[in-house]
Design an enzyme around this catalytic site. Structure first.
Site, PDB file in Angstrom:
ATOM      1  N   ASP A  42       0.834  -1.209   0.000  1.00 52.38           N
ATOM      2  CA  ASP A  42       0.000   0.000   0.000  1.00 52.38           C
ATOM      3  C   ASP A  42       0.870   1.260   0.000  1.00 52.38           C
ATOM      4  O   ASP A  42       1.833   1.360   0.757  1.00 52.38           O
ATOM      5  CB  ASP A  42      -0.879   0.041   1.245  1.00 52.38           C
ATOM      6  CG  ASP A  42      -1.755  -1.179   1.412  1.00 52.38           C
ATOM      7  OD1 ASP A  42      -1.318  -2.292   1.078  1.00 52.38           O
ATOM      8  OD2 ASP A  42      -2.892  -1.019   1.908  1.00 52.38           O
ATOM      9  N   HIS A  56      -1.119   4.480  -0.487  1.00 54.90           N
ATOM     10  CA  HIS A  56      -2.156   5.329   0.122  1.00 54.90           C
ATOM     11  C   HIS A  56      -1.874   6.829  -0.012  1.00 54.90           C
ATOM     12  O   HIS A  56      -1.918   7.571   0.974  1.00 54.90           O
ATOM     13  CB  HIS A  56      -2.357   4.960   1.589  1.00 54.90           C
ATOM     14  CG  HIS A  56      -3.332   3.829   1.799  1.00 54.90           C
ATOM     15  ND1 HIS A  56      -4.646   3.904   1.367  1.00 54.90           N
ATOM     16  CD2 HIS A  56      -3.187   2.612   2.369  1.00 54.90           C
ATOM     17  CE1 HIS A  56      -5.260   2.768   1.669  1.00 54.90           C
ATOM     18  NE2 HIS A  56      -4.404   1.962   2.275  1.00 54.90           N
ATOM     19  N   ASP A  78      -4.184  -0.364  -3.299  1.00 49.38           N
ATOM     20  CA  ASP A  78      -4.327   0.750  -2.360  1.00 49.38           C
ATOM     21  C   ASP A  78      -3.315   1.850  -2.662  1.00 49.38           C
ATOM     22  O   ASP A  78      -2.535   2.279  -1.800  1.00 49.38           O
ATOM     23  CB  ASP A  78      -4.230   0.275  -0.910  1.00 49.38           C
ATOM     24  CG  ASP A  78      -5.531  -0.343  -0.412  1.00 49.38           C
ATOM     25  OD1 ASP A  78      -6.418  -0.618  -1.256  1.00 49.38           O
ATOM     26  OD2 ASP A  78      -5.667  -0.556   0.805  1.00 49.38           O
ATOM     27  N   ASP A 119      -6.311   7.202  -1.497  1.00 51.64           N
ATOM     28  CA  ASP A 119      -7.097   7.390  -0.269  1.00 51.64           C
ATOM     29  C   ASP A 119      -6.192   7.614   0.932  1.00 51.64           C
ATOM     30  O   ASP A 119      -5.065   7.141   1.007  1.00 51.64           O
ATOM     31  CB  ASP A 119      -8.037   6.215   0.013  1.00 51.64           C
ATOM     32  CG  ASP A 119      -9.327   6.286  -0.793  1.00 51.64           C
ATOM     33  OD1 ASP A 119      -9.673   7.389  -1.263  1.00 51.64           O
ATOM     34  OD2 ASP A 119      -9.979   5.241  -0.965  1.00 51.64           O
ATOM     35  N   ARG A 120      -6.762   8.344   1.885  1.00 48.48           N
ATOM     36  CA  ARG A 120      -6.135   8.722   3.161  1.00 48.48           C
ATOM     37  C   ARG A 120      -5.024   9.748   2.950  1.00 48.48           C
ATOM     38  O   ARG A 120      -5.115  10.854   3.439  1.00 48.48           O
ATOM     39  CB  ARG A 120      -5.648   7.496   3.940  1.00 48.48           C
ATOM     40  CG  ARG A 120      -6.815   6.624   4.427  1.00 48.48           C
ATOM     41  CD  ARG A 120      -6.354   5.641   5.491  1.00 48.48           C
ATOM     42  NE  ARG A 120      -7.460   4.842   5.997  1.00 48.48           N
ATOM     43  CZ  ARG A 120      -8.235   5.175   7.019  1.00 48.48           C
ATOM     44  NH1 ARG A 120      -8.038   6.313   7.629  1.00 48.48           N
ATOM     45  NH2 ARG A 120      -9.203   4.384   7.432  1.00 48.48           N
ATOM     46  N   ASN A 160      -8.591  -2.896  -2.144  1.00 52.11           N
ATOM     47  CA  ASN A 160      -9.970  -2.588  -1.741  1.00 52.11           C
ATOM     48  C   ASN A 160     -10.276  -1.095  -1.830  1.00 52.11           C
ATOM     49  O   ASN A 160     -11.437  -0.694  -1.918  1.00 52.11           O
ATOM     50  CB  ASN A 160     -10.246  -3.110  -0.331  1.00 52.11           C
ATOM     51  CG  ASN A 160      -9.352  -2.471   0.718  1.00 52.11           C
ATOM     52  OD1 ASN A 160      -8.128  -2.607   0.672  1.00 52.11           O
ATOM     53  ND2 ASN A 160      -9.950  -1.790   1.680  1.00 52.11           N
ATOM     54  N   HIS A 161      -9.235  -0.246  -1.851  1.00 52.15           N
ATOM     55  CA  HIS A 161      -9.472   1.196  -1.955  1.00 52.15           C
ATOM     56  C   HIS A 161      -9.552   1.682  -3.399  1.00 52.15           C
ATOM     57  O   HIS A 161      -9.797   2.869  -3.612  1.00 52.15           O
ATOM     58  CB  HIS A 161      -8.400   1.976  -1.194  1.00 52.15           C
ATOM     59  CG  HIS A 161      -8.710   2.119   0.257  1.00 52.15           C
ATOM     60  ND1 HIS A 161      -9.374   3.208   0.773  1.00 52.15           N
ATOM     61  CD2 HIS A 161      -8.473   1.278   1.303  1.00 52.15           C
ATOM     62  CE1 HIS A 161      -9.519   3.046   2.079  1.00 52.15           C
ATOM     63  NE2 HIS A 161      -8.986   1.890   2.429  1.00 52.15           N
ATOM     64  N   HIS A 219      -3.741  -8.449  -3.068  1.00 53.16           N
ATOM     65  CA  HIS A 219      -3.802  -7.354  -2.104  1.00 53.16           C
ATOM     66  C   HIS A 219      -4.215  -7.830  -0.715  1.00 53.16           C
ATOM     67  O   HIS A 219      -3.563  -7.510   0.279  1.00 53.16           O
ATOM     68  CB  HIS A 219      -4.778  -6.272  -2.570  1.00 53.16           C
ATOM     69  CG  HIS A 219      -4.890  -5.150  -1.587  1.00 53.16           C
ATOM     70  ND1 HIS A 219      -3.878  -4.225  -1.392  1.00 53.16           N
ATOM     71  CD2 HIS A 219      -5.870  -4.816  -0.691  1.00 53.16           C
ATOM     72  CE1 HIS A 219      -4.237  -3.380  -0.447  1.00 53.16           C
ATOM     73  NE2 HIS A 219      -5.431  -3.710   0.001  1.00 53.16           N
ATOM     74  N   ARG A 266     -12.298  -6.723  10.033  1.00 55.76           N
ATOM     75  CA  ARG A 266     -12.703  -5.534   9.297  1.00 55.76           C
ATOM     76  C   ARG A 266     -14.214  -5.479   9.057  1.00 55.76           C
ATOM     77  O   ARG A 266     -14.742  -4.446   8.670  1.00 55.76           O
ATOM     78  CB  ARG A 266     -12.004  -5.490   7.933  1.00 55.76           C
ATOM     79  CG  ARG A 266     -10.504  -5.441   8.000  1.00 55.76           C
ATOM     80  CD  ARG A 266      -9.908  -5.531   6.601  1.00 55.76           C
ATOM     81  NE  ARG A 266      -8.474  -5.676   6.633  1.00 55.76           N
ATOM     82  CZ  ARG A 266      -7.606  -4.662   6.591  1.00 55.76           C
ATOM     83  NH1 ARG A 266      -8.040  -3.430   6.516  1.00 55.76           N
ATOM     84  NH2 ARG A 266      -6.309  -4.890   6.623  1.00 55.76           N
ATOM     85  N   HIS A 322      -2.268  -4.698   2.474  1.00 54.81           N
ATOM     86  CA  HIS A 322      -3.579  -4.479   3.113  1.00 54.81           C
ATOM     87  C   HIS A 322      -3.528  -4.127   4.590  1.00 54.81           C
ATOM     88  O   HIS A 322      -4.511  -3.634   5.138  1.00 54.81           O
ATOM     89  CB  HIS A 322      -4.421  -5.747   2.905  1.00 54.81           C
ATOM     90  CG  HIS A 322      -5.891  -5.630   3.149  1.00 54.81           C
ATOM     91  ND1 HIS A 322      -6.635  -4.525   2.778  1.00 54.81           N
ATOM     92  CD2 HIS A 322      -6.783  -6.493   3.728  1.00 54.81           C
ATOM     93  CE1 HIS A 322      -7.903  -4.727   3.098  1.00 54.81           C
ATOM     94  NE2 HIS A 322      -8.016  -5.894   3.682  1.00 54.81           N
TER      95      HIS A 322
END
Length: 561
Positions: free
Chosen positions: A305, A307, A334, A337-338, A366-367, A415, A463, A490
């Site tokens: 990731d 991110h 990923d 995001d964030r 997943n993002h 992932h 999660r 992840h």
């Protein structure tokens, strides 16, 4: 039978451990805090505070399923404990379950009617639910949806020609009509008419920036834009940023673009369209599971990731070299995001993919999905830096990302993780129809969301999506498919990586000091053929401009961050 003195001693001990847990939480040591809260719960499991505090620590680790379970236990113990509902509601919000969150915040308001913070969060949650109903009302059936990408030809941008386009006037009126239908059910016809007028006004303006109003796609003309104006995105003579000459994305262009990004300069929309559309063409031709061959004496790098941490991505390239045919990479999902430089990250990765498809491989995380991007910042960032059109375009292109890779027939890279049933073969993964938003169950969901667990067998996901799987599950999957190793991402890890399941599974995470608060290292893995033994390289976070993580995230999520 315990005496009163023994019970008092146990309660005091549990309180002491809770205080230690609180200190660990304040130091951002959330896993340690969870372990300490667990010890306190084992001593005194009837204290709602311990459960609610552990729920908050789970939330910080994005373990929203576990947070919901703990918060539910807190309100079971004490139905009037508002923090239990509050923390469960926050976890539901983080999962995009706005209607469930709304119920909890309504309960918080009932318990604490004079709490201004509770009122504020309830109001934001009500707005989120209303927006969700609105989007459902105006949604187009999948059978009637059309490709955004196919309506854009970057080669004709600047010539004024292009495919059909619905004017802002038409769009705003259509949206207003749909919104009236939703709002009339709630507030009546007069208020609905007011909301409709407000909606038309809102849809005319995309954003407000420091220089005033920015209108629709281009920002060059106040008011409505016509079809030709939307497609007629000329590169202004005063533009000094990176330029693509013709159809070919070169290394010189990518270097110039990255330098511009480091100086917080934007790439012209003309070239952003070209990069994303060319990447789409490349990804469309790939299978859901991609086989990668690393010749003898050559190497290959896998990253986890990122991110939206662009400056840490640049650091990876400084440590390990730029992507090329001689220095290939796999980025394992990923990307966005964030972090608040997600657009810079994705355009950089996509540009390298255009430059040389074999130099960089990209897997879906997943993002890379509408629901996550809407909550965690990428959608807002793209709207702010580019336009609504790009939001739709990225959502479409993310659906073309492969789901898994196999390196030299031995290393399975995905992932999230493995599956809820045994017997899944690589051919089953190749057969997945991935051209959609991630479903809530099935192989595709589990690939993107699942996590390993230390215990054998399978368990519920911490999660709230996917599952947890043990070392026995990993070993059976590897044996069934004649593989040696699972590499996945992840999950944030203190050292940037973790080796589990007797060495058969490695988690790699490449976003150091995740969200500017976790204090973790980042890592990447280098494999060299023919042995393909993993060599793990760790690194620390580098400075970045003063733009906080989640700067573009949804209002209600920033309230809980």
């Amino acid at each position: 039978m315990p005496t009163m003195a023994t019970e008092k001693s146990s309660v005091s001990l549990a309180e002491e451990i809770k205080i230690q847990a609180n200190e660990a939480f304040k130091a951002n040591k959330f896993s340690q805090a969870i372990d300490l809260y667990t010890q306190a719960i084992e001593i005194n499991g009837e204290n709602a505070v311990y459960w609610a505090n552990r729920a908050l620590a789970h939330t910080k680790l994005e373990e929203y399923g576990s947070a919901i379970q703990d918060a539910s236990k807190a309100v079971e113990i004490d139905p009037k404990y508002s923090k239990g509902y509050y923390r469960r509601g926050a976890a539901y919000l983080a999962m995009g379950k706005f209607k469930d969150a709304l119920k909890d915040f309504q309960q918080v308001k009932r318990i604490s009617p004079n709490d201004p913070d509770a009122s504020k969060k309830l109001k934001e949650c009500e707005k989120a639910v209303m927006k969700l109903k609105f989007e459902e009302a105006i949604s187009v059936p999948s059978s009637e949806q059309h490709s955004v990408a196919e309506s854009i030809d970057y080669r004709t941008i600047g010539t004024g020609t292009g495919s059909s386009y619905h004017s802002p006037q038409v769009t705003a009126v259509a949206v207003a009509v749909a919104l009236v239908a939703v709002v009339m059910l709630v507030v009546g016809p007069i208020a609905a008419t007011v909301v409709a007028f407000s909606t038309i006004t809102t849809f005319l303006v995309v954003k407000i920036n420091n220089s005033g109003w920015t209108w629709w796609e281009d920002g060059s003309t106040p008011g409505f834009l016509t079809k030709s104006q939307v497609l007629n995105i000329d590169v202004e003579p005063q533009y000094t940023g990176a330029r693509i000459e013709g159809d070919v994305v070169t290394l010189d262009f990518v270097k110039k673009m990255m330098d511009d990004f480091k100086n917080q300069k934007c790439l012209h929309k003309r070239y952003a369209f070209q990069i994303v559309l060319q990447t789409r063409e490349i990804l469309m031709a790939l299978p859901s599971l991609v086989d990668i061959n690393v010749p003898n004496e050559k190497h290959f790098t896998v990253c986890g990731d990122v991110h939206g941490q662009f400056f840490d991505l640049i650091n990876i390239f400084e440590l390990n070299g730029l992507p090329s045919d001689e220095n290939p990479y796999l980025f394992n999902g990923d990307f966005v995001d964030r972090g608040s430089f997600s657009l810079e990250v994705i355009l950089t990765l996509f540009a390298f993919k255009c430059m040389s498809p074999s130099a960089i491989h990209l897997a879906r995380g997943n993002h890379e999905s509408k629901s996550m991007n809407k909550i965690y910042g990428f959608e807002g960032e793209v709207r702010s830096k580019l336009s609504d059109k790009f939001v739709e375009l990225f959502a479409e292109v993310f659906c073309y990302l492969p789901l898994a890779h196999v390196i030299n027939h031995k290393i399975f890279v995905v992932h999230g993780g493995l599956f809820s049933t045994d017997g899944v073969k690589l051919s089953d993964i190749r057969a997945i129809d991935r051209f959609c938003e991630p479903p809530e169950e099935g192989l595709m969901c589990e690939i993107l969301w699942s996590d390993p667990q230390p215990n054998p067998g399978r368990g519920p996901s911490k999660r709230g999506v996917g599952l947890s799987f043990g070392g026995d599950v990993t070993k059976r999957f590897l044996k069934d498919n004649n593989l040696d190793l699972v590499v996945r991402s992840h999950e944030v890890k203190d050292e940037g990586y973790e080796i589990e399941h007797d060495g058969k599974l490695i988690t790699v995470f490449s976003a150091p000091n995740y969200c500017d608060q976790m204090g973790n290292k980042g890592a990447f893995i280098r494999f060299e053929a023919p042995t393909m033994e993993p060599k793990i390289v760790t690194f620390s976070a580098v400075p970045h401009p003063d733009v906080k993580p989640m700067a573009y995230a949804s209002n209600f999520l920033r309230m809980f961050s």
